[in-house]
Design a protein around this motif. Sequence first.
Motif, PDB file in Angstrom:
ATOM      1  N   GLU A  61       0.833  -1.205   0.000  1.00 40.37           N
ATOM      2  CA  GLU A  61       0.000   0.000   0.000  1.00 40.37           C
ATOM      3  C   GLU A  61       0.870   1.258   0.000  1.00 40.37           C
ATOM      4  OE1 GLU A  61      -3.557   2.231   2.550  1.00 40.37           O
ATOM      5  OE2 GLU A  61      -2.876   0.223   3.161  1.00 40.37           O
ATOM      6  N   ARG A  62       1.940   1.251   0.782  1.00 40.14           N
ATOM      7  CA  ARG A  62       2.847   2.406   0.788  1.00 40.14           C
ATOM      8  C   ARG A  62       3.435   2.645  -0.602  1.00 40.14           C
ATOM      9  NH1 ARG A  62       4.287   0.251   5.901  1.00 40.14           N
ATOM     10  NH2 ARG A  62       6.045  -0.888   4.980  1.00 40.14           N
ATOM     11  N   SER A  63       3.874   1.575  -1.249  1.00 44.24           N
ATOM     12  CA  SER A  63       4.458   1.715  -2.589  1.00 44.24           C
ATOM     13  C   SER A  63       3.411   2.202  -3.590  1.00 44.24           C
ATOM     14  CB  SER A  63       5.036   0.379  -3.048  1.00 44.24           C
ATOM     15  OG  SER A  63       6.083  -0.034  -2.200  1.00 44.24           O
ATOM     16  N   TYR A  64       2.209   1.670  -3.476  1.00 46.84           N
ATOM     17  CA  TYR A  64       1.117   2.079  -4.366  1.00 46.84           C
ATOM     18  C   TYR A  64       0.839   3.577  -4.221  1.00 46.84           C
ATOM     19  CZ  TYR A  64      -3.884   3.027  -5.107  1.00 46.84           C
ATOM     20  OH  TYR A  64      -5.083   3.590  -5.448  1.00 46.84           O
ATOM     21  N   ARG A  65       0.761   4.052  -2.993  1.00 47.79           N
ATOM     22  CA  ARG A  65       0.463   5.470  -2.779  1.00 47.79           C
ATOM     23  C   ARG A  65       1.618   6.364  -3.215  1.00 47.79           C
ATOM     24  NH1 ARG A  65      -4.295   5.512  -1.062  1.00 47.79           N
ATOM     25  NH2 ARG A  65      -5.165   4.032   0.448  1.00 47.79           N
ATOM     26  N   ALA A  66       2.832   5.872  -3.082  1.00 54.92           N
ATOM     27  CA  ALA A  66       3.992   6.681  -3.481  1.00 54.92           C
ATOM     28  C   ALA A  66       4.059   6.891  -4.990  1.00 54.92           C
ATOM     29  CB  ALA A  66       5.277   6.021  -2.983  1.00 54.92           C
ATOM     30  N   THR A  67       3.492   5.962  -5.757  1.00 52.79           N
ATOM     31  CA  THR A  67       3.581   6.055  -7.225  1.00 52.79           C
ATOM     32  C   THR A  67       2.238   6.341  -7.875  1.00 52.79           C
ATOM     33  OG1 THR A  67       3.285   3.644  -7.433  1.00 52.79           O
ATOM     34  CG2 THR A  67       5.548   4.471  -7.274  1.00 52.79           C
ATOM     35  N   LYS A  68       1.203   6.525  -7.076  1.00 56.81           N
ATOM     36  CA  LYS A  68      -0.143   6.735  -7.617  1.00 56.81           C
ATOM     37  C   LYS A  68      -0.227   8.050  -8.384  1.00 56.81           C
ATOM     38  CE  LYS A  68      -4.990   6.928  -6.104  1.00 56.81           C
ATOM     39  NZ  LYS A  68      -5.903   6.886  -4.948  1.00 56.81           N
ATOM     40  N   THR A  69      -0.757   7.997  -9.600  1.00 56.14           N
ATOM     41  CA  THR A  69      -0.835   9.188 -10.448  1.00 56.14           C
ATOM     42  C   THR A  69      -2.254   9.566 -10.840  1.00 56.14           C
ATOM     43  OG1 THR A  69      -0.515   7.847 -12.449  1.00 56.14           O
ATOM     44  CG2 THR A  69       1.462   8.804 -11.428  1.00 56.14           C
TER      45      THR A  69
END
Length: 456
Positions: free
Chosen positions: A169-177
Amino acid sequence: MRVELDEERRAQLPPTWQRAFDWAEESLGGRVVAWEAQPRWRPACFFELEREGEILPLYWRGARGEWHRNTRPLEREMHVIEVFERNGISVPTRFGLCEDPPGLILSRIPGRFSLDTATDEAHRRKVLDEYLAQLARIHSIPIEEFEAIGYRRPESPEQSCLGETRGFERSYRATKTRPDPMIEFQLGWCHRNVPKDRPELSFVVCDAGQFMFDDEGLTGLLDFELAYIGDYAADLAALRTRDLTEPIGQLGDAMRRYSELSGREIDFGVIDYHTIRFALINPLSVAGMVTDPLPQANYVQYLAWYVCYGRVGLELMAASTAVELDPPSLPEERPSRRSVAHVHLTELLDPAQAGDDGERAYQLDRMQRTAVYLDRADRYGEALESDDLDDVATLLGRRPSTWQEADAALEELVLSSSPERDPEFIRYFHRRLSREEALLYPVLREQQGIAVPPLE
Protein backbone atom coordinates in the motif's frame (compact mmCIF):
# COMPACT_ATOMS: atom_id res chain seq x y z
CA MET A 1 16.04 -23.54 -25.42
CA ARG A 2 19.49 -24.46 -24.08
CA VAL A 3 22.29 -22.75 -26.02
CA GLU A 4 25.95 -23.69 -25.74
CA LEU A 5 28.11 -20.59 -25.45
CA ASP A 6 31.31 -20.23 -27.40
CA GLU A 7 33.11 -16.89 -27.72
CA GLU A 8 31.03 -15.80 -30.71
CA ARG A 9 27.65 -16.63 -29.16
CA ARG A 10 28.68 -15.08 -25.85
CA ALA A 11 29.39 -11.80 -27.64
CA GLN A 12 25.90 -11.85 -29.16
CA LEU A 13 24.14 -11.94 -25.80
CA PRO A 14 22.41 -8.78 -24.51
CA PRO A 15 24.90 -6.62 -22.55
CA THR A 16 23.13 -7.24 -19.24
CA TRP A 17 23.57 -11.00 -19.54
CA GLN A 18 27.21 -10.58 -20.62
CA ARG A 19 27.85 -8.61 -17.42
CA ALA A 20 25.95 -11.19 -15.40
CA PHE A 21 28.04 -14.08 -16.67
CA ASP A 22 31.28 -12.10 -16.32
CA TRP A 23 30.41 -11.60 -12.65
CA ALA A 24 29.54 -15.28 -12.17
CA GLU A 25 32.87 -16.38 -13.63
CA GLU A 26 34.88 -13.88 -11.61
CA SER A 27 33.05 -14.58 -8.34
CA LEU A 28 32.60 -18.34 -8.55
CA GLY A 29 35.47 -19.33 -10.76
CA GLY A 30 35.14 -21.39 -13.91
CA ARG A 31 33.47 -20.61 -17.24
CA VAL A 32 29.82 -20.23 -18.30
CA VAL A 33 29.40 -22.82 -21.06
CA ALA A 34 25.62 -22.81 -21.71
CA TRP A 35 22.48 -20.90 -20.87
CA GLU A 36 18.72 -21.08 -21.27
CA ALA A 37 16.74 -17.85 -21.08
CA GLN A 38 13.59 -17.93 -18.97
CA PRO A 39 11.51 -15.25 -20.71
CA ARG A 40 9.21 -13.69 -18.14
CA TRP A 41 8.35 -10.45 -16.40
CA ARG A 42 11.58 -10.48 -14.39
CA PRO A 43 15.10 -11.24 -15.68
CA ALA A 44 15.90 -14.90 -15.13
CA CYS A 45 17.82 -17.73 -16.76
CA PHE A 46 19.33 -21.16 -16.23
CA PHE A 47 23.04 -21.43 -16.91
CA GLU A 48 25.84 -23.95 -16.59
CA LEU A 49 29.20 -23.14 -15.03
CA GLU A 50 32.13 -25.44 -15.79
CA ARG A 51 34.48 -25.46 -12.79
CA GLU A 52 37.32 -27.85 -12.02
CA GLY A 53 36.03 -30.36 -14.54
CA GLU A 54 32.47 -30.36 -13.24
CA ILE A 55 29.30 -28.70 -14.50
CA LEU A 56 27.31 -26.66 -11.98
CA PRO A 57 23.66 -26.18 -13.06
CA LEU A 58 22.71 -22.72 -11.77
CA TYR A 59 19.80 -20.29 -11.80
CA TRP A 60 19.97 -16.50 -12.09
CA ARG A 61 17.06 -14.88 -10.26
CA GLY A 62 16.88 -11.20 -11.20
CA ALA A 63 15.29 -8.40 -9.22
CA ARG A 64 11.53 -7.87 -9.43
CA GLY A 65 10.58 -5.86 -12.51
CA GLU A 66 12.67 -5.39 -15.63
CA TRP A 67 16.26 -5.00 -14.37
CA HIS A 68 15.20 -3.20 -11.21
CA ARG A 69 18.20 -1.73 -9.43
CA ASN A 70 17.40 -2.64 -5.80
CA THR A 71 19.04 -5.87 -4.58
CA ARG A 72 17.85 -5.59 -0.97
CA PRO A 73 14.88 -8.00 -1.41
CA LEU A 74 17.19 -10.55 -3.03
CA GLU A 75 19.71 -10.15 -0.21
CA ARG A 76 16.96 -10.78 2.36
CA GLU A 77 15.86 -13.84 0.42
CA MET A 78 19.43 -15.14 0.45
CA HIS A 79 19.51 -14.86 4.25
CA VAL A 80 16.11 -16.57 4.51
CA ILE A 81 17.45 -19.51 2.52
CA GLU A 82 20.34 -19.72 4.98
CA VAL A 83 17.90 -19.95 7.92
CA PHE A 84 15.84 -22.55 6.08
CA GLU A 85 18.95 -24.65 5.40
CA ARG A 86 19.74 -24.73 9.13
CA ASN A 87 16.21 -25.92 9.87
CA GLY A 88 16.03 -28.75 7.36
CA ILE A 89 13.94 -27.05 4.67
CA SER A 90 14.58 -28.22 1.09
CA VAL A 91 15.89 -25.11 -0.65
CA PRO A 92 18.43 -24.33 -3.40
CA THR A 93 22.08 -23.69 -2.53
CA ARG A 94 23.15 -20.02 -2.42
CA PHE A 95 26.10 -19.05 -4.62
CA GLY A 96 26.10 -15.27 -4.29
CA LEU A 97 24.44 -11.93 -4.94
CA CYS A 98 25.37 -9.71 -7.88
CA GLU A 99 24.80 -5.94 -7.70
CA ASP A 100 25.04 -5.12 -11.42
CA PRO A 101 22.97 -6.51 -12.94
CA PRO A 102 21.05 -7.35 -9.78
CA GLY A 103 20.60 -11.08 -9.33
CA LEU A 104 20.69 -13.92 -6.82
CA ILE A 105 22.59 -17.00 -8.02
CA LEU A 106 21.16 -20.30 -6.83
CA SER A 107 21.58 -23.97 -7.65
CA ARG A 108 19.05 -25.19 -10.17
CA ILE A 109 16.38 -27.29 -8.45
CA PRO A 110 15.71 -30.41 -10.51
CA GLY A 111 12.21 -31.38 -11.54
CA ARG A 112 9.10 -29.55 -12.66
CA PHE A 113 6.41 -27.33 -11.15
CA SER A 114 2.59 -27.38 -11.03
CA LEU A 115 0.85 -30.42 -9.62
CA ASP A 116 -1.30 -30.82 -12.72
CA THR A 117 1.82 -32.43 -14.21
CA ALA A 118 1.89 -35.18 -11.55
CA THR A 119 1.94 -38.71 -12.95
CA ASP A 120 -1.28 -39.72 -11.15
CA GLU A 121 -3.44 -38.87 -8.15
CA ALA A 122 -1.27 -40.81 -5.71
CA HIS A 123 1.81 -38.92 -6.92
CA ARG A 124 0.01 -35.57 -6.60
CA ARG A 125 -1.06 -36.36 -3.04
CA LYS A 126 2.46 -37.48 -2.07
CA VAL A 127 4.12 -34.32 -3.36
CA LEU A 128 1.50 -32.04 -1.81
CA ASP A 129 1.82 -33.82 1.52
CA GLU A 130 5.58 -33.35 1.46
CA TYR A 131 5.14 -29.66 0.66
CA LEU A 132 2.58 -29.15 3.46
CA ALA A 133 4.99 -30.82 5.89
CA GLN A 134 7.73 -28.40 4.84
CA LEU A 135 5.35 -25.45 5.18
CA ALA A 136 4.35 -26.58 8.67
CA ARG A 137 8.03 -26.86 9.60
CA ILE A 138 8.70 -23.30 8.32
CA HIS A 139 5.84 -22.00 10.45
CA SER A 140 7.37 -23.65 13.52
CA ILE A 141 10.83 -22.04 13.17
CA PRO A 142 11.27 -19.51 16.02
CA ILE A 143 10.66 -16.02 14.66
CA GLU A 144 13.74 -14.81 16.54
CA GLU A 145 15.86 -16.45 13.85
CA PHE A 146 14.25 -14.16 11.28
CA GLU A 147 14.41 -11.10 13.50
CA ALA A 148 18.17 -11.73 13.63
CA ILE A 149 18.38 -11.19 9.84
CA GLY A 150 16.32 -8.02 9.81
CA TYR A 151 12.65 -9.02 9.84
CA ARG A 152 10.35 -7.11 12.18
CA ARG A 153 7.76 -8.55 14.51
CA PRO A 154 4.32 -6.94 13.92
CA GLU A 155 3.10 -4.79 16.80
CA SER A 156 -0.46 -6.15 16.91
CA PRO A 157 -2.65 -8.98 15.57
CA GLU A 158 -4.13 -6.48 13.11
CA GLN A 159 -0.69 -5.67 11.71
CA SER A 160 0.11 -9.38 11.59
CA CYS A 161 -3.01 -10.15 9.54
CA LEU A 162 -2.50 -7.20 7.19
CA GLY A 163 0.92 -8.69 6.48
CA GLU A 164 2.68 -7.50 3.36
CA THR A 165 -0.34 -5.42 2.35
CA ARG A 166 0.99 -2.47 4.36
CA GLY A 167 4.23 -2.32 2.37
CA PHE A 168 2.49 -2.71 -0.97
CA GLU A 169 0.00 0.00 0.00
CA ARG A 170 2.85 2.41 0.79
CA SER A 171 4.46 1.71 -2.59
CA TYR A 172 1.12 2.08 -4.37
CA ARG A 173 0.46 5.47 -2.78
CA ALA A 174 3.99 6.68 -3.48
CA THR A 175 3.58 6.05 -7.22
CA LYS A 176 -0.14 6.74 -7.62
CA THR A 177 -0.84 9.19 -10.45
CA ARG A 178 -4.61 9.01 -10.87
CA PRO A 179 -7.72 7.90 -8.96
CA ASP A 180 -8.25 4.17 -8.53
CA PRO A 181 -11.59 3.64 -6.79
CA MET A 182 -11.48 -0.16 -7.11
CA ILE A 183 -8.21 -0.47 -5.18
CA GLU A 184 -9.31 2.11 -2.62
CA PHE A 185 -12.52 0.17 -1.96
CA GLN A 186 -10.77 -3.15 -1.50
CA LEU A 187 -8.07 -1.61 0.70
CA GLY A 188 -10.73 -0.03 2.89
CA TRP A 189 -12.60 -3.34 3.12
CA CYS A 190 -9.42 -5.19 4.15
CA HIS A 191 -8.62 -2.64 6.85
CA ARG A 192 -12.17 -2.68 8.23
CA ASN A 193 -12.46 -6.47 8.30
CA VAL A 194 -8.99 -7.48 9.50
CA PRO A 195 -9.10 -10.32 12.08
CA LYS A 196 -8.21 -9.07 15.56
CA ASP A 197 -7.80 -12.35 17.45
CA ARG A 198 -4.76 -13.94 15.75
CA PRO A 199 -1.87 -13.49 18.23
CA GLU A 200 0.31 -16.42 17.06
CA LEU A 201 3.25 -15.33 14.90
CA SER A 202 5.06 -17.40 12.27
CA PHE A 203 7.42 -16.77 9.41
CA VAL A 204 5.18 -16.56 6.35
CA VAL A 205 6.66 -17.31 2.91
CA CYS A 206 3.86 -15.17 1.43
CA ASP A 207 3.72 -16.39 -2.17
CA ALA A 208 3.16 -19.97 -1.06
CA GLY A 209 2.82 -23.04 -3.24
CA GLN A 210 6.02 -22.56 -5.24
CA PHE A 211 8.02 -25.78 -5.32
CA MET A 212 9.62 -28.27 -7.68
CA PHE A 213 9.17 -32.03 -7.80
CA ASP A 214 10.13 -35.07 -9.85
CA ASP A 215 8.65 -38.54 -10.23
CA GLU A 216 9.92 -39.49 -6.76
CA GLY A 217 8.63 -36.49 -4.83
CA LEU A 218 9.38 -32.94 -3.69
CA THR A 219 12.80 -31.63 -4.76
CA GLY A 220 12.80 -28.10 -3.33
CA LEU A 221 10.98 -24.89 -2.38
CA LEU A 222 11.60 -21.54 -3.97
CA ASP A 223 10.69 -17.83 -3.95
CA PHE A 224 10.81 -16.25 -0.49
CA GLU A 225 11.36 -12.66 -1.58
CA LEU A 226 8.08 -11.35 -0.14
CA ALA A 227 8.26 -13.28 3.15
CA TYR A 228 7.44 -11.65 6.50
CA ILE A 229 6.48 -12.40 10.11
CA GLY A 230 2.72 -12.71 10.48
CA ASP A 231 -0.30 -15.02 10.52
CA TYR A 232 0.41 -18.54 9.21
CA ALA A 233 -3.11 -18.68 7.71
CA ALA A 234 -1.91 -16.24 5.06
CA ASP A 235 0.19 -18.99 3.47
CA LEU A 236 -2.82 -21.28 3.28
CA ALA A 237 -4.74 -18.50 1.53
CA ALA A 238 -1.86 -18.04 -0.90
CA LEU A 239 -2.27 -21.68 -1.90
CA ARG A 240 -5.79 -20.80 -3.08
CA THR A 241 -4.57 -18.00 -5.35
CA ARG A 242 -1.74 -20.23 -6.60
CA ASP A 243 -4.36 -22.87 -7.41
CA LEU A 244 -6.04 -20.45 -9.83
CA THR A 245 -3.27 -20.92 -12.41
CA GLU A 246 -1.40 -23.98 -11.09
CA PRO A 247 -4.06 -26.46 -9.92
CA ILE A 248 -3.23 -28.00 -6.55
CA GLY A 249 -6.29 -30.15 -5.87
CA GLN A 250 -9.07 -30.14 -3.28
CA LEU A 251 -7.89 -27.29 -1.08
CA GLY A 252 -10.21 -27.97 1.85
CA ASP A 253 -8.55 -31.37 2.22
CA ALA A 254 -5.11 -29.74 1.95
CA MET A 255 -5.99 -27.26 4.73
CA ARG A 256 -7.16 -30.09 7.00
CA ARG A 257 -4.00 -32.08 6.27
CA TYR A 258 -1.88 -29.03 7.16
CA SER A 259 -3.79 -28.87 10.47
CA GLU A 260 -2.91 -32.53 11.17
CA LEU A 261 0.75 -31.99 10.35
CA SER A 262 1.15 -28.72 12.24
CA GLY A 263 -1.28 -29.11 15.13
CA ARG A 264 -2.68 -25.69 14.29
CA GLU A 265 -6.35 -24.80 14.13
CA ILE A 266 -7.79 -23.91 10.71
CA ASP A 267 -10.40 -21.14 10.47
CA PHE A 268 -11.87 -21.04 6.96
CA GLY A 269 -13.28 -17.55 7.60
CA VAL A 270 -9.79 -16.22 8.34
CA ILE A 271 -8.44 -17.97 5.25
CA ASP A 272 -11.19 -16.28 3.19
CA TYR A 273 -10.04 -12.90 4.53
CA HIS A 274 -6.41 -13.59 3.69
CA THR A 275 -7.38 -14.80 0.21
CA ILE A 276 -9.16 -11.51 -0.50
CA ARG A 277 -6.25 -9.53 0.93
CA PHE A 278 -3.60 -11.51 -0.91
CA ALA A 279 -5.45 -11.33 -4.23
CA LEU A 280 -5.41 -7.54 -3.86
CA ILE A 281 -1.59 -7.57 -3.76
CA ASN A 282 -1.59 -8.10 -7.53
CA PRO A 283 -3.54 -4.92 -8.39
CA LEU A 284 -1.60 -2.99 -5.74
CA SER A 285 1.77 -4.08 -7.09
CA VAL A 286 1.05 -3.42 -10.78
CA ALA A 287 -1.19 -0.34 -10.59
CA GLY A 288 1.68 2.00 -11.44
CA MET A 289 2.81 -0.17 -14.33
CA VAL A 290 -0.73 -0.28 -15.72
CA THR A 291 -1.05 3.51 -15.72
CA ASP A 292 2.56 4.32 -16.71
CA PRO A 293 4.29 1.24 -18.17
CA LEU A 294 7.99 1.02 -18.91
CA PRO A 295 8.84 0.26 -22.57
CA GLN A 296 10.01 -3.25 -21.70
CA ALA A 297 6.97 -4.09 -19.57
CA ASN A 298 4.69 -7.01 -20.43
CA TYR A 299 1.71 -4.67 -20.30
CA VAL A 300 -1.10 -7.14 -20.91
CA GLN A 301 0.31 -9.53 -18.29
CA TYR A 302 0.28 -6.75 -15.68
CA LEU A 303 -3.20 -5.60 -16.71
CA ALA A 304 -4.48 -9.18 -16.54
CA TRP A 305 -3.13 -9.55 -12.98
CA TYR A 306 -4.82 -6.29 -12.02
CA VAL A 307 -8.18 -7.23 -13.54
CA CYS A 308 -8.44 -10.96 -12.77
CA TYR A 309 -7.17 -10.91 -9.19
CA GLY A 310 -9.20 -7.78 -8.46
CA ARG A 311 -12.29 -9.58 -9.71
CA VAL A 312 -11.51 -12.78 -7.76
CA GLY A 313 -11.23 -10.83 -4.50
CA LEU A 314 -14.59 -9.18 -5.10
CA GLU A 315 -16.24 -12.53 -5.80
CA LEU A 316 -14.95 -13.97 -2.52
CA MET A 317 -16.06 -10.79 -0.72
CA ALA A 318 -19.53 -11.29 -2.17
CA ALA A 319 -19.63 -14.97 -1.18
CA SER A 320 -18.48 -14.27 2.38
CA THR A 321 -21.01 -11.44 2.89
CA ALA A 322 -24.00 -12.95 1.00
CA VAL A 323 -23.94 -10.30 -1.74
CA GLU A 324 -25.55 -11.40 -5.00
CA LEU A 325 -23.49 -10.38 -8.03
CA ASP A 326 -24.88 -9.18 -11.35
CA PRO A 327 -22.30 -9.92 -14.08
CA PRO A 328 -22.59 -7.75 -17.21
CA SER A 329 -23.27 -8.99 -20.73
CA LEU A 330 -20.87 -8.29 -23.60
CA PRO A 331 -22.30 -5.94 -26.25
CA GLU A 332 -22.32 -6.78 -29.93
CA GLU A 333 -19.05 -6.39 -31.80
CA ARG A 334 -18.77 -3.09 -33.67
CA PRO A 335 -15.59 -3.03 -35.78
CA SER A 336 -14.35 0.42 -36.74
CA ARG A 337 -12.50 1.51 -39.86
CA ARG A 338 -9.27 0.87 -37.93
CA SER A 339 -10.01 -2.79 -37.17
CA VAL A 340 -8.18 -4.00 -40.26
CA ALA A 341 -5.02 -2.24 -39.10
CA HIS A 342 -5.24 -3.87 -35.66
CA VAL A 343 -5.58 -7.32 -37.22
CA HIS A 344 -2.66 -6.59 -39.54
CA LEU A 345 -0.47 -5.51 -36.62
CA THR A 346 -1.39 -8.67 -34.73
CA GLU A 347 -0.26 -10.81 -37.67
CA LEU A 348 3.00 -8.85 -38.03
CA LEU A 349 3.86 -9.64 -34.41
CA ASP A 350 3.45 -13.42 -34.69
CA PRO A 351 5.95 -15.03 -32.24
CA ALA A 352 6.32 -18.03 -34.57
CA GLN A 353 8.64 -15.99 -36.78
CA ALA A 354 11.24 -16.04 -33.97
CA GLY A 355 11.90 -19.74 -34.51
CA ASP A 356 14.03 -21.17 -31.69
CA ASP A 357 14.95 -17.73 -30.31
CA GLY A 358 13.00 -17.86 -27.05
CA GLU A 359 13.81 -14.31 -25.98
CA ARG A 360 12.69 -12.80 -29.31
CA ALA A 361 9.56 -14.96 -29.26
CA TYR A 362 8.75 -13.60 -25.79
CA GLN A 363 9.18 -9.99 -26.95
CA LEU A 364 6.95 -10.56 -29.99
CA ASP A 365 4.39 -12.35 -27.85
CA ARG A 366 4.07 -9.53 -25.29
CA MET A 367 3.58 -7.02 -28.12
CA GLN A 368 1.11 -9.24 -29.96
CA ARG A 369 -0.96 -9.65 -26.82
CA THR A 370 -1.19 -5.86 -26.56
CA ALA A 371 -2.23 -5.65 -30.21
CA VAL A 372 -5.00 -8.21 -29.69
CA TYR A 373 -6.24 -6.29 -26.63
CA LEU A 374 -6.32 -3.04 -28.62
CA ASP A 375 -8.23 -4.76 -31.42
CA ARG A 376 -10.82 -5.95 -28.90
CA ALA A 377 -11.00 -2.47 -27.38
CA ASP A 378 -11.63 -1.05 -30.86
CA ARG A 379 -14.49 -3.50 -31.45
CA TYR A 380 -16.17 -3.42 -28.02
CA GLY A 381 -14.61 -0.63 -25.99
CA GLU A 382 -16.96 2.27 -26.77
CA ALA A 383 -20.09 0.29 -25.87
CA LEU A 384 -18.49 -1.13 -22.70
CA GLU A 385 -17.39 2.35 -21.62
CA SER A 386 -20.94 3.63 -22.08
CA ASP A 387 -22.37 0.72 -20.07
CA ASP A 388 -19.89 1.41 -17.29
CA LEU A 389 -20.84 5.10 -17.12
CA ASP A 390 -24.49 4.04 -16.85
CA ASP A 391 -23.57 1.91 -13.82
CA VAL A 392 -21.62 4.80 -12.30
CA ALA A 393 -24.68 7.02 -12.70
CA THR A 394 -26.63 4.62 -10.48
CA LEU A 395 -24.06 5.04 -7.71
CA LEU A 396 -23.52 8.79 -8.06
CA GLY A 397 -27.01 9.92 -8.98
CA ARG A 398 -25.60 11.56 -12.10
CA ARG A 399 -23.82 10.34 -15.23
CA PRO A 400 -20.21 11.52 -15.65
CA SER A 401 -19.22 12.56 -19.15
CA THR A 402 -15.84 10.75 -19.13
CA TRP A 403 -14.21 7.78 -17.42
CA GLN A 404 -11.69 10.17 -15.83
CA GLU A 405 -14.51 12.14 -14.22
CA ALA A 406 -16.16 8.89 -13.16
CA ASP A 407 -13.02 7.56 -11.46
CA ALA A 408 -12.42 10.78 -9.55
CA ALA A 409 -16.02 10.94 -8.33
CA LEU A 410 -16.12 7.23 -7.47
CA GLU A 411 -12.93 7.38 -5.43
CA GLU A 412 -14.29 10.31 -3.47
CA LEU A 413 -17.55 8.42 -2.89
CA VAL A 414 -15.77 5.23 -1.81
CA LEU A 415 -13.60 7.07 0.69
CA SER A 416 -16.55 8.94 2.22
CA SER A 417 -19.08 6.09 2.37
CA SER A 418 -19.99 3.84 5.30
CA PRO A 419 -19.76 0.02 5.13
CA GLU A 420 -23.50 -0.12 4.48
CA ARG A 421 -22.76 0.71 0.84
CA ASP A 422 -20.28 -2.16 0.47
CA PRO A 423 -22.75 -4.41 -1.42
CA GLU A 424 -23.29 -1.70 -4.06
CA PHE A 425 -19.56 -1.22 -4.53
CA ILE A 426 -18.86 -4.97 -4.67
CA ARG A 427 -21.46 -5.42 -7.41
CA TYR A 428 -20.31 -2.37 -9.37
CA PHE A 429 -16.56 -3.05 -9.32
CA HIS A 430 -17.21 -6.69 -10.20
CA ARG A 431 -19.16 -5.59 -13.28
CA ARG A 432 -16.44 -3.12 -14.23
CA LEU A 433 -13.60 -5.61 -13.98
CA SER A 434 -15.64 -8.29 -15.74
CA ARG A 435 -16.04 -5.95 -18.73
CA GLU A 436 -12.30 -5.33 -18.89
CA GLU A 437 -11.62 -9.04 -18.52
CA ALA A 438 -13.87 -9.70 -21.53
CA LEU A 439 -11.64 -7.45 -23.63
CA LEU A 440 -8.55 -9.31 -22.41
CA TYR A 441 -10.03 -12.80 -22.66
CA PRO A 442 -8.21 -14.09 -25.81
CA VAL A 443 -4.81 -13.15 -24.32
CA LEU A 444 -5.37 -14.13 -20.66
CA ARG A 445 -3.68 -17.51 -21.11
CA GLU A 446 -3.65 -19.38 -17.79
CA GLN A 447 -5.91 -16.78 -16.19
CA GLN A 448 -8.90 -17.44 -18.45
CA GLY A 449 -11.97 -18.02 -16.31
CA ILE A 450 -10.12 -18.29 -12.99
CA ALA A 451 -12.34 -18.52 -9.89
CA VAL A 452 -11.72 -19.40 -6.25
CA PRO A 453 -13.57 -22.63 -5.35
CA PRO A 454 -15.16 -23.00 -1.89
CA LEU A 455 -13.09 -24.78 0.75
CA GLU A 456 -15.93 -26.95 2.04
